[in-house]
Motif scaffolding. Structure first.
Motif, PDB file in Angstrom:
ATOM      1  N   CYS A 126       0.841  -1.198   0.000  1.00  0.00           N
ATOM      2  CA  CYS A 126       0.000   0.000   0.000  1.00  0.00           C
ATOM      3  C   CYS A 126       0.875   1.246   0.000  1.00  0.00           C
ATOM      4  O   CYS A 126       1.513   1.578   0.999  1.00  0.00           O
ATOM      5  N   ARG A 127       0.884   1.909  -1.109  1.00  0.00           N
ATOM      6  CA  ARG A 127       1.665   3.136  -1.271  1.00  0.00           C
ATOM      7  C   ARG A 127       1.235   4.197  -0.260  1.00  0.00           C
ATOM      8  O   ARG A 127       2.050   4.956   0.249  1.00  0.00           O
ATOM      9  N   PHE A 128      -0.051   4.245   0.054  1.00  0.00           N
ATOM     10  CA  PHE A 128      -0.562   5.258   0.975  1.00  0.00           C
ATOM     11  C   PHE A 128      -0.076   5.009   2.404  1.00  0.00           C
ATOM     12  O   PHE A 128       0.203   5.948   3.133  1.00  0.00           O
ATOM     13  N   ASP A 129      -0.006   3.743   2.809  1.00  0.00           N
ATOM     14  CA  ASP A 129       0.521   3.436   4.144  1.00  0.00           C
ATOM     15  C   ASP A 129       1.984   3.860   4.239  1.00  0.00           C
ATOM     16  O   ASP A 129       2.418   4.401   5.251  1.00  0.00           O
ATOM     17  N   VAL A 134       6.199   8.033   5.853  1.00  0.00           N
ATOM     18  CA  VAL A 134       7.138   9.073   5.412  1.00  0.00           C
ATOM     19  C   VAL A 134       6.686  10.428   5.960  1.00  0.00           C
ATOM     20  O   VAL A 134       7.505  11.208   6.469  1.00  0.00           O
ATOM     21  N   HIS A 135       5.403  10.710   5.886  1.00  0.00           N
ATOM     22  CA  HIS A 135       4.858  11.974   6.386  1.00  0.00           C
ATOM     23  C   HIS A 135       5.115  12.112   7.887  1.00  0.00           C
ATOM     24  O   HIS A 135       5.534  13.181   8.357  1.00  0.00           O
ATOM     25  N   PHE A 172       3.202  20.704   4.548  1.00  0.00           N
ATOM     26  CA  PHE A 172       3.248  19.266   4.284  1.00  0.00           C
ATOM     27  C   PHE A 172       1.957  18.571   4.676  1.00  0.00           C
ATOM     28  O   PHE A 172       1.962  17.458   5.180  1.00  0.00           O
ATOM     29  N   VAL A 173       0.826  19.224   4.452  1.00  0.00           N
ATOM     30  CA  VAL A 173      -0.459  18.631   4.801  1.00  0.00           C
ATOM     31  C   VAL A 173      -0.719  17.449   3.868  1.00  0.00           C
ATOM     32  O   VAL A 173      -0.587  17.553   2.649  1.00  0.00           O
ATOM     33  N   TRP A 174      -1.069  16.334   4.473  1.00  0.00           N
ATOM     34  CA  TRP A 174      -1.374  15.129   3.704  1.00  0.00           C
ATOM     35  C   TRP A 174      -2.309  14.270   4.529  1.00  0.00           C
ATOM     36  O   TRP A 174      -2.146  14.163   5.750  1.00  0.00           O
ATOM     37  N   GLN A 175      -3.312  13.705   3.879  1.00  0.00           N
ATOM     38  CA  GLN A 175      -4.207  12.785   4.564  1.00  0.00           C
ATOM     39  C   GLN A 175      -4.230  11.480   3.803  1.00  0.00           C
ATOM     40  O   GLN A 175      -4.277  11.459   2.570  1.00  0.00           O
ATOM     41  N   HIS A 176      -4.198  10.398   4.576  1.00  0.00           N
ATOM     42  CA  HIS A 176      -4.337   9.060   4.010  1.00  0.00           C
ATOM     43  C   HIS A 176      -5.712   9.000   3.344  1.00  0.00           C
ATOM     44  O   HIS A 176      -6.701   9.480   3.915  1.00  0.00           O
ATOM     45  N   PRO A 177      -5.830   8.440   2.150  1.00  0.00           N
ATOM     46  CA  PRO A 177      -7.130   8.374   1.472  1.00  0.00           C
ATOM     47  C   PRO A 177      -8.226   7.730   2.331  1.00  0.00           C
ATOM     48  O   PRO A 177      -9.377   8.119   2.246  1.00  0.00           O
ATOM     49  N   GLN A 178      -7.887   6.782   3.191  1.00  0.00           N
ATOM     50  CA  GLN A 178      -8.876   6.164   4.071  1.00  0.00           C
ATOM     51  C   GLN A 178      -9.464   7.196   5.035  1.00  0.00           C
ATOM     52  O   GLN A 178     -10.637   7.183   5.336  1.00  0.00           O
ATOM     53  N   GLU A 179      -8.614   8.123   5.519  1.00  0.00           N
ATOM     54  CA  GLU A 179      -9.090   9.172   6.404  1.00  0.00           C
ATOM     55  C   GLU A 179     -10.071  10.085   5.685  1.00  0.00           C
ATOM     56  O   GLU A 179     -11.025  10.566   6.278  1.00  0.00           O
TER      57      GLU A 179
END
Length: 184
Positions: A126-129, A134-135, A172-179
């Protein structure tokens, strides 16, 4: 806007005089080559002239300590594309910090960052995990501070590309797509 010649020049000005190290456009796989009898300076060789590859290889160099910088590819393990699940998990574990640094370098340069799981012909994860890890590492580095070499390059990139300095977590705002799904 993002010319590889500019990045090479910034790296050269920032590091060559003190560290005898140059950023070099390679033709194939990236590699770090310490100075030897044929080449009197250390080389951070990046792939195919790609800006993103250069930032990634620079991130590895920025992490490497003095003794590691005397070893080809810093003496680290590398298993090429085609890794199985266990090898991919090990690869991702050692790539979290360099990719967090690469993300910071990208933002300082105003360049789009994408994590890389670098395993097109192997076990897919899972690239998002991975990006979430990394985030998290990046936010920790912003909180505790980068090493002096990394800070010097971040400042040089920010100055050259006229991006905000100092770097802030809000950049650096980023949210996991599941969130995002959970919010809807």
């Amino acid at each position: 806007m993002h010319q590889i010649a500019d990045l090479i020049a910034i790296f050269e000005r920032t590091f060559y005089p003190r560290y005898n190290t140059r950023l070099v456009k390679g033709e194939h796989e990236p590699i770090y080559i310490p100075a030897d009898a044929q080449t009197p300076y250390h080389q951070v060789v990046f792939a195919h002239g790609f800006y993103a590859s250069a930032l990634h290889e620079i991130a590895h160099w920025l992490m490497a300590g003095e003794q590691r910088r005397l070893l080809e590819d810093y003496g680290y393990w590398y298993c090429p594309d085609g890794r199985d699940k266990a090898q991919q998990a090990e690869f991702e574990a050692v790539e979290v910090k360099p990719q967090a640094i690469e993300w910071a370098l990208s933002v300082a340069a105003g360049f789009n960052f994408n994590v890389s799981v670098d395993n097109l012909n192997g076990e897919q994860t899972c690239r998002f995990d991975f990006q979430a890890r990394v985030h998290k590492q990046l936010l920790q580095l912003l909180k505790t501070g980068f090493n002096p070499r990394t800070t010097a390059l971040l400042k040089a990139l920010s100055e050259f590309y006229s991006t905000p300095w100092p770097l802030q977590a809000a950049q650096f705002v980023w949210q996991h797509p599941q969130e995002l799904v959970d919010v809807v």
